[in-house]
Design a protein around this motif. Structure first.
Motif, short mmCIF file in Angstrom:
data_model
loop_
_atom_site.label_atom_id
_atom_site.label_comp_id
_atom_site.label_asym_id
_atom_site.label_seq_id
_atom_site.Cartn_x
_atom_site.Cartn_y
_atom_site.Cartn_z
N ASN A 193 -14.77 2.89 -3.63
CA ASN A 193 -15.72 1.76 -3.76
C ASN A 193 -16.79 1.98 -4.82
O ASN A 193 -17.97 1.69 -4.58
N PHE A 229 -4.58 -4.10 6.46
CA PHE A 229 -3.83 -2.85 6.63
C PHE A 229 -4.21 -2.17 7.95
O PHE A 229 -3.35 -1.73 8.71
N ILE A 230 -5.53 -2.11 8.25
CA ILE A 230 -5.98 -1.47 9.49
C ILE A 230 -5.43 -2.24 10.69
O ILE A 230 -4.94 -1.65 11.66
N ILE A 236 0.84 -1.20 0.00
CA ILE A 236 0.00 0.00 0.00
C ILE A 236 0.87 1.25 0.00
O ILE A 236 0.59 2.22 -0.71
N LYS A 282 -1.80 -1.40 11.18
CA LYS A 282 -1.57 -0.06 11.73
C LYS A 282 -1.97 0.03 13.19
O LYS A 282 -1.34 0.73 13.98
N ARG A 312 -6.86 7.46 5.13
CA ARG A 312 -7.75 8.59 4.80
C ARG A 312 -9.19 8.10 4.62
O ARG A 312 -10.14 8.75 5.05
N LYS A 313 -9.32 6.92 4.00
CA LYS A 313 -10.65 6.38 3.81
C LYS A 313 -11.28 5.97 5.15
O LYS A 313 -12.49 6.08 5.34
N VAL A 314 -10.45 5.51 6.09
CA VAL A 314 -10.97 5.15 7.41
C VAL A 314 -11.56 6.40 8.08
O VAL A 314 -12.64 6.35 8.67
N ASN A 363 -7.26 7.20 -4.16
CA ASN A 363 -7.90 6.61 -2.98
C ASN A 363 -9.19 5.92 -3.43
O ASN A 363 -10.06 6.56 -4.01
N SER A 416 -20.35 1.44 1.69
CA SER A 416 -18.98 1.78 1.34
C SER A 416 -18.12 1.90 2.60
O SER A 416 -16.96 1.49 2.62
N ALA A 417 -18.72 2.46 3.66
CA ALA A 417 -17.98 2.60 4.91
C ALA A 417 -17.62 1.22 5.48
O ALA A 417 -16.52 1.01 5.98
N ASN A 473 -8.03 -3.92 3.16
CA ASN A 473 -8.32 -2.87 4.14
C ASN A 473 -8.19 -3.41 5.56
O ASN A 473 -7.61 -2.79 6.44
N LEU A 486 -9.58 14.23 -0.73
CA LEU A 486 -9.57 12.96 -1.46
C LEU A 486 -9.95 13.17 -2.93
O LEU A 486 -9.32 12.62 -3.83
N SER A 504 -1.79 7.69 4.41
CA SER A 504 -2.01 6.49 3.61
C SER A 504 -3.42 6.53 3.05
O SER A 504 -4.33 7.08 3.67
N SER A 505 -3.60 5.95 1.86
CA SER A 505 -4.90 6.04 1.21
C SER A 505 -5.97 5.35 2.06
O SER A 505 -7.07 5.87 2.23
N ILE A 506 -5.65 4.17 2.60
CA ILE A 506 -6.65 3.47 3.39
C ILE A 506 -6.94 4.24 4.68
O ILE A 506 -8.09 4.35 5.10
N GLN A 563 -17.20 -1.53 3.73
CA GLN A 563 -16.15 -2.05 2.85
C GLN A 563 -14.79 -1.43 3.23
O GLN A 563 -13.79 -2.12 3.34
N THR A 564 -14.79 -0.12 3.46
CA THR A 564 -13.55 0.57 3.81
C THR A 564 -12.96 0.04 5.11
O THR A 564 -11.76 -0.12 5.24
N LEU A 565 -13.84 -0.25 6.07
CA LEU A 565 -13.35 -0.75 7.35
C LEU A 565 -13.00 -2.24 7.28
O LEU A 565 -12.58 -2.84 8.26
N ALA A 571 -11.67 -5.45 0.51
CA ALA A 571 -12.09 -5.44 1.92
C ALA A 571 -11.04 -6.17 2.77
O ALA A 571 -10.68 -5.71 3.86
N TRP A 576 -0.86 7.52 9.99
CA TRP A 576 -1.43 6.74 8.89
C TRP A 576 -2.81 7.22 8.48
O TRP A 576 -3.26 6.96 7.38
N ASP A 617 0.66 4.11 -2.81
CA ASP A 617 0.39 5.53 -2.53
C ASP A 617 1.52 6.41 -3.07
O ASP A 617 1.28 7.45 -3.67
#
Ligand code: HEM
Ligand code: SF4
Ligand code: FES
Lengths: 251, 223
Positions: free
Chosen positions: A220, A244-245, A207, A248, B10-12, A217, B180-181, A241, B76, B6-8, B183-185, A238, B2, A211
């Motif tokens: 979805n 990665f989460i 990732i 972190k 920012r999405k979080v 970014n 979408s939220a 994500n 974004l 980081s892109s993820i 999916q992002t999480l 998913a 982060w 970036d």
């Protein structure tokens, strides 16, 4: 036998990454329906060479849907109107007599045009080099059943591994995001026991390279999944994500 | 950090602030429904929220959520346009599985901000600020007479229509935003995606219909 068709081609011509591009128009006559799209471009190029003009530059290699080199944006779709297929697997019978067929390169800041329809996708190689491998010594080949992997997991890893790195996901995405590719490449390893030990490190490294190379970014929209010639699913995104989460939060 | 580089990450931030805003909307909608049953009941809620320090603190937190969500939204979108490059496709077709809302979240969000500005002007300015400046814009209603303000606002057909447009934009924003939220999480897979989409649609519809119901009832009462 398929019918022969005649149509108009509008093809993007561009001399280099910094040059101004434009469309050239060509009339194609009596092309048999069982000609593949790339063969049709070969026919065009032979005509151009005979006329003493410069042939159209486009990428291709295996011509059987496995290498991921062919990369044409045809009538508003990466890899053309067919779903689950690459440009090289697209046949002219998909089109009608009298059609105007517009052919463009992948357009994305991450994939600058080299010439005409050929773009530089080395950014994907750089992302792979950042972590798309396992660095563990696996030793001599062992019995296939020594490490048991449940069938659904093996299937998911195999589906992720079907990604051919063509870049259609980036080409389709309004955000120029490479998440479908990266998530497929992370998932094919992170799902399996051999990839697990480095799973979190891999997610972070790939990732961060993605970036750094300026891809967008992911919001979805699912355009990537709809246009992917290998039908790679956003469930991989998913998973990425999640990994990665997790990574972190652990740091 | 982060969450910004980081892109993820920012999405979080987008998804967590978005979900918090969705929760706020849920409470706000439920509170509005009280107005359908009882004027006194509604004004009691208003008075309670207007005189309560926790509610004031909540308002500040809410404002912060909005500001973060909006700043990140523009940030974004700018990054994503840059990543897309300067050259646009001559022909582009939206695949069937791509929701229109998902490609227009910023535009929908901007409509939401405009609606919000109108809303703050109609209600909040009078009800919160009035306590400080003692000069309500709309006639002689007292600062805690929330019910009175509902009646005032929706008796005006222009306001009524603007509120309906606003709520429609919110509906589109939420139908995409909610799943979408998730999916992002990372809380998604091939089975859950259809469940989340279904839940998103139902939840957004219930919230938006709840708000609309109040607007329509008060508009019709005043005809
Ligand atoms: C009550 C108000 C709002 C709620 C409940 C809300 C909710 C959400 C949610 C849940 C998401 C999904 C996050 C994700 O995909 O991870 C989202 C995305 C988004 N919101 Fe909002 N939002 C609101 C107001 C706004 C406003 C005022 C803007 C301003 C421009 C805005 C712009 C955006 C944009 C551009 C996205 C897409 C970004 C992305 O997916 O990365 N939203 N919103
Ligand atoms: S995920 Fe699909 S579209 Fe993207 S590079 Fe891999 S095969 Fe191509
Ligand atoms: S040329 Fe190899 S996939 Fe099309």
């Amino acid at each position: 036998m398929d019918k022969n068709i005649s149509f108009t081609l509008k093809i993007w011509r561009q001399n280099g990454p910094k040059e101004q591009g434009h469309f050239d128009t060509f009339q194609m006559k009596d092309i048999p329906g069982d000609t593949s799209f790339l063969e049709m471009l070969d026919i065009l190029n032979e005509q151009l060479i005979e006329e003493g003009k410069e042939p159209v530059v486009f990428d291709h290699d295996c011509r059987e849907g496995i290498c991921g080199m062919c990369s044409l944006y045809i009538n508003g779709h990466p890899h053309g109107p067919a779903t689950g297929a690459t440009t090289c697997q697209l046949y002219m019978r998909r089109f009608n007599d009298g059609d105007v067929i517009t052919v463009e390169p992948w357009r994305s800041a991450g994939f600058p045009v080299i010439k005409d329809l050929m773009v530089d996708r080395s950014a994907y190689d750089k992302i792979m080099q950042a972590g798309g491998y396992i660095s563990i010594r696996t030793g001599a080949p062992q019995d296939a059943n020594a490490i048991l992997i449940p069938k659904p997991i093996a299937d998911e890893a195999m589906d992720a591994a079907s990604c051919i790195g063509c870049g259609a996901c980036v080409a389709a995405c309004k955000n120029g995001s490479a998440m479908l590719f990266v998530s497929a490449k992370v998932s094919q390893l992170n799902l399996l026991p051999q990839g697990k030990p480095e799973a979190l490190r891999r997610a972070k490294a790939m990732i961060s390279k993605m970036d750094e190379l300026g891809f967008g970014n992911c919001t979805n929209t699912r355009a990537c999944e709809a246009e992917c010639p290998k039908n790679v699913s956003i469930s991989n995104i998913a998973r990425l994500n999640r990994d990665f989460i997790k990574a972190k939060l652990k740091d | 950090m982060w969450l910004s580089n980081s892109s993820i990450g920012r999405k979080v931030v987008m998804s967590v602030t978005g979900i918090a805003l969705v929760l706020f909307l849920t409470f706000h909608m439920l509170m509005n429904l009280v107005a359908l049953f009882s004027a006194e009941g509604y004004n009691m809620v208003c008075e309670f929220l207007g005189t309560n320090w926790y509610a004031l603190l909540g308002t500040l937190a809410l404002a912060a959520l909005f500001v973060i969500h909006i700043i990140y939204a523009f940030w974004l979108t700018m990054m994503n346009r840059a990543a897309r490059g300067s050259e646009r496709y001559a022909v582009s077709v939206k695949p069937k599985t791509v929701e229109w809302a998902s490609q227009n979240m910023l535009a929908l969000g901007v409509i939401v901000i405009l609606g919000l500005a109108l809303h703050l002007f109609n209600f909040w300015y009078n009800m919160m600020f009035a306590e400080l400046i003692g000069n309500p814009l709309m006639g002689g209603l007292s600062a805690t007479d929330g019910y009175g303000y509902i009646v005032e606002t929706f008796s005006n057909p222009v306001f009524f229509i603007l509120y309906i447009v606003w709520l429609c934009a919110l509906w589109f924003h939420l139908t995409h935003g909610f799943w979408s939220a998730m999916q992002t999480l990372g809380w998604n897979n091939t089975i859950w995606i259809n469940r989340w989409k279904c839940i998103s649609n139902i939840y957004s519809t219930v919230i938006v219909l709840g708000f609309m119901l109040v607007a329509v009832v008060f508009f019709v009462k005043n005809l």
